[in-house]
Every structure is written in structure tokens, then in C-alpha cells.
Design an enzyme around this catalytic site. Structure first.
Site, PDB file in Angstrom:
ATOM      1  N   ASN A   1      85.703  81.609  54.777  1.00  0.00           N
ATOM      2  CA  ASN A   1      84.293  81.901  55.736  1.00  0.00           C
ATOM      3  C   ASN A   1      83.696  81.192  55.170  1.00  0.00           C
ATOM      4  OD1 ASN A   1      84.390  81.670  52.476  1.00  0.00           O
ATOM      5  ND2 ASN A   1      83.365  83.186  51.924  1.00  0.00           N
TER       6      ASN A   1
ATOM      7  N   LYS B   1      85.524  74.600  53.893  1.00  0.00           N
ATOM      8  CA  LYS B   1      87.096  74.880  54.050  1.00  0.00           C
ATOM      9  C   LYS B   1      88.232  75.027  54.907  1.00  0.00           C
ATOM     10  CE  LYS B   1      85.603  78.491  50.621  1.00  0.00           C
ATOM     11  NZ  LYS B   1      84.653  80.102  50.206  1.00  0.00           N
TER      12      LYS B   1
ATOM     13  N   TYR C   1      88.946  76.959  40.960  1.00  0.00           N
ATOM     14  CA  TYR C   1      88.051  77.889  41.151  1.00  0.00           C
ATOM     15  C   TYR C   1      88.409  79.390  39.799  1.00  0.00           C
ATOM     16  CZ  TYR C   1      86.860  78.660  45.943  1.00  0.00           C
ATOM     17  OH  TYR C   1      86.397  78.260  47.106  1.00  0.00           O
TER      18      TYR C   1
ATOM     19  N   GLU D   1      81.428  70.792  39.678  1.00  0.00           N
ATOM     20  CA  GLU D   1      82.706  70.855  40.807  1.00  0.00           C
ATOM     21  C   GLU D   1      82.215  69.000  41.265  1.00  0.00           C
ATOM     22  OE1 GLU D   1      80.801  74.437  43.453  1.00  0.00           O
ATOM     23  OE2 GLU D   1      81.410  75.443  42.290  1.00  0.00           O
TER      24      GLU D   1
ATOM     25  N   HIS E   1      81.680  76.102  51.338  1.00  0.00           N
ATOM     26  CA  HIS E   1      82.126  76.687  49.319  1.00  0.00           C
ATOM     27  C   HIS E   1      80.238  76.089  49.373  1.00  0.00           C
ATOM     28  CE1 HIS E   1      82.287  76.659  45.360  1.00  0.00           C
ATOM     29  NE2 HIS E   1      81.390  75.476  44.938  1.00  0.00           N
TER      30      HIS E   1
HETATM   31  P1  IDP Z   1      80.804  82.647  47.213  1.00  0.00           P
HETATM   32  O1  IDP Z   1      81.118  81.498  47.542  1.00  0.00           O
HETATM   33  O2  IDP Z   1      79.917  82.984  47.885  1.00  0.00           O
HETATM   34  O3  IDP Z   1      79.805  81.842  45.639  1.00  0.00           O
HETATM   35  P2  IDP Z   1      82.055  83.663  45.402  1.00  0.00           P
HETATM   36  O4  IDP Z   1      81.920  85.304  45.151  1.00  0.00           O
HETATM   37  O5  IDP Z   1      82.160  83.251  44.728  1.00  0.00           O
HETATM   38  O6  IDP Z   1      81.872  83.701  46.660  1.00  0.00           O
HETATM   39  O7  IDP Z   1      83.638  83.488  45.769  1.00  0.00           O
HETATM   40  C1  IDP Z   1      84.618  82.365  46.096  1.00  0.00           C
HETATM   41  C2  IDP Z   1      85.230  82.588  46.831  1.00  0.00           C
HETATM   42  O8  IDP Z   1      86.411  83.277  46.969  1.00  0.00           O
HETATM   43  C3  IDP Z   1      84.746  83.149  48.232  1.00  0.00           C
HETATM   44  O9  IDP Z   1      83.646  82.378  49.509  1.00  0.00           O
HETATM   45  C4  IDP Z   1      85.768  83.692  49.116  1.00  0.00           C
HETATM   46  O10 IDP Z   1      86.069  82.310  49.497  1.00  0.00           O
HETATM   47  C5  IDP Z   1      86.752  84.424  47.981  1.00  0.00           C
HETATM   48  N1  IDP Z   1      86.455  85.862  48.236  1.00  0.00           N
HETATM   49  C6  IDP Z   1      85.388  85.869  47.669  1.00  0.00           C
HETATM   50  N2  IDP Z   1      85.284  87.659  47.257  1.00  0.00           N
HETATM   51  C7  IDP Z   1      86.868  87.902  48.419  1.00  0.00           C
HETATM   52  C8  IDP Z   1      87.192  88.728  48.316  1.00  0.00           C
HETATM   53  O11 IDP Z   1      86.811  89.918  47.977  1.00  0.00           O
HETATM   54  N3  IDP Z   1      88.223  88.763  48.853  1.00  0.00           N
HETATM   55  C9  IDP Z   1      88.952  87.780  49.147  1.00  0.00           C
HETATM   56  N4  IDP Z   1      87.998  86.628  49.426  1.00  0.00           N
HETATM   57  C10 IDP Z   1      87.034  87.044  48.337  1.00  0.00           C
HETATM   58 MG    MG Z   2      80.190  81.364  44.461  1.00  0.00          MG
END
Ligand code: IDP
Ligand code: MG
Length: 138
Positions: free
Chosen positions: A113, A10, A50, A127, A116
Site C-alpha cells: 500500500n 514502501k 513491525y 520509529e 507507512h
Molecule cells: P497501517 O499501515 O494503515 O497503520 P496496520 O494495520 O498498522 O496498517 O498494518 C501495517 C501494515 O501491514 C499495512 O500498512 C500493510 O502493509 C500490512 N497489512 C495490514 N493488514 C494486512 C492484511 O490484512 N493483509 C496483508 N497485509 C496487511
Molecule cells: Mg499501523
């Protein structure tokens, strides 16, 4: 089962010059890097990618962030590749991620974070084809 999975380094990580360090951790686990490239998503592209999160309160912020700078996308292949990459990534929130995982080491916050990874065979298929054409996937 031998699977393929899509990884995105990212913008927060590309910006800090740690893209290949992150990808190296996945290679070191024995998964094969099938294809890789660097690009910048437009806001609309990020929204399509997304789409499953379109109703979440973080959707607008997430897609703005994902289109804020360059990303590095890669496809990895190997036995149980999808789950193995998820394990190496760590929990979504870096604060909750296990020691030694990519998100624990490098993630800035729950949104930024660093990485992905596809979460199922079905999403991996969508994807991978989102970013790569057949002739890039040999
Ligand atoms: P993942 O990447 O661990 O699969 P997902 O729930 O699919 O997590 O969420 C996709 C992305 O959305 C996350 O990697 C993160 O960048 C963002 N995200 C997820 N939850 C939150 C939140 O509560 N606040 C802000 N961004 C979030
Ligand atoms: Mg996810």
C-alpha cells in the site's frame, strides 16, 4: 501540538519510481521534511520495526515484503503531523481509501500500500529513533 512523524515509502512505490511524488504530496500539505534517506531493510530489521504486529497472520508476508527492496524513510514535522499524514495516506486497504489519498492513488493491495506513517506520538518516537540519529534530526 507540533509533532514529528515517520514516513516510509514502501518497496512497491520506490520500485515504480514514485517515491518523491508521494513525499511531495506530504510536503504540499505544509509539513516540513526534517530528514530523509534511502535504504534496504533486512528481514530481521523489518521484524523489529513491525514488532507490534508479530502475532498477526500477515506478519511474515509483511516483513518479507518490506525487506524485498529499497525504501525511502523520512521525518515530517508540523502541527498534528501524525494525524495529518495518516489522512493524506488513506485507509490501509487502497480499495477502501478516500479519493485523492496516496493509497487510493498508488497502493496496489492491502499489503503493498505504498506508504507507512506513524500512528501515535509513542510509535513516532520509536520509529524515528529506529532510523535516525539525533544529529540527523535538527
Ligand atoms: P497501517 O499501515 O494503515 O497503520 P496496520 O494495520 O498498522 O496498517 O498494518 C501495517 C501494515 O501491514 C499495512 O500498512 C500493510 O502493509 C500490512 N497489512 C495490514 N493488514 C494486512 C492484511 O490484512 N493483509 C496483508 N497485509 C496487511
Ligand atoms: Mg499501523
Amino acid at each position: 501540538m507540533v509533532e514529528r512523524t515517520l514516513v516510509i515509502v514502501k518497496p512497491d512505490a520506490v520500485e515504480r519510481n514514485i517515491a518523491t511524488r508521494i513525499l511531495s504530496m506530504i510536503e504540499a500539505s505544509g509539513l516540513r521534511l526534517v530528514s530523509i534517506k534511502s535504504l534496504r531493510l533486512g528481514k530481521e530489521d523489518a521484524m523489529r520495526f513491525y514488532y507490534v504486529h508479530k502475532d498477526k497472520n500477515f506478519f511474515d508476508s509483511l516483513t518479507t515484503y518490506m525487506s524485498s527492496g529499497k525504501v525511502v524513510v523520512g521525518v515530517f514535522e508540523g502541527e498534528d503531523a501524525i494525524a495529518r499524514v495518516r489522512k493524506i495516506m488513506g485507509a490501509t486497504d487502497p480499495k477502501k481509501a478516500e479519493e485523492g489519498t496516496i493509497r487510493k492513488l498508488y497502493g496496489l493491495d492491502i499489503e503493498k500500500n505504498s506508504i507507512h506513517g506513524s500512528d501515535s506520538v509513542e510509535s513516532a518516537k520509536f520509529e524515528i529513533s529506529f532510523f535516525f540519529s539525533e544529529f540527523e534530526l535538527d
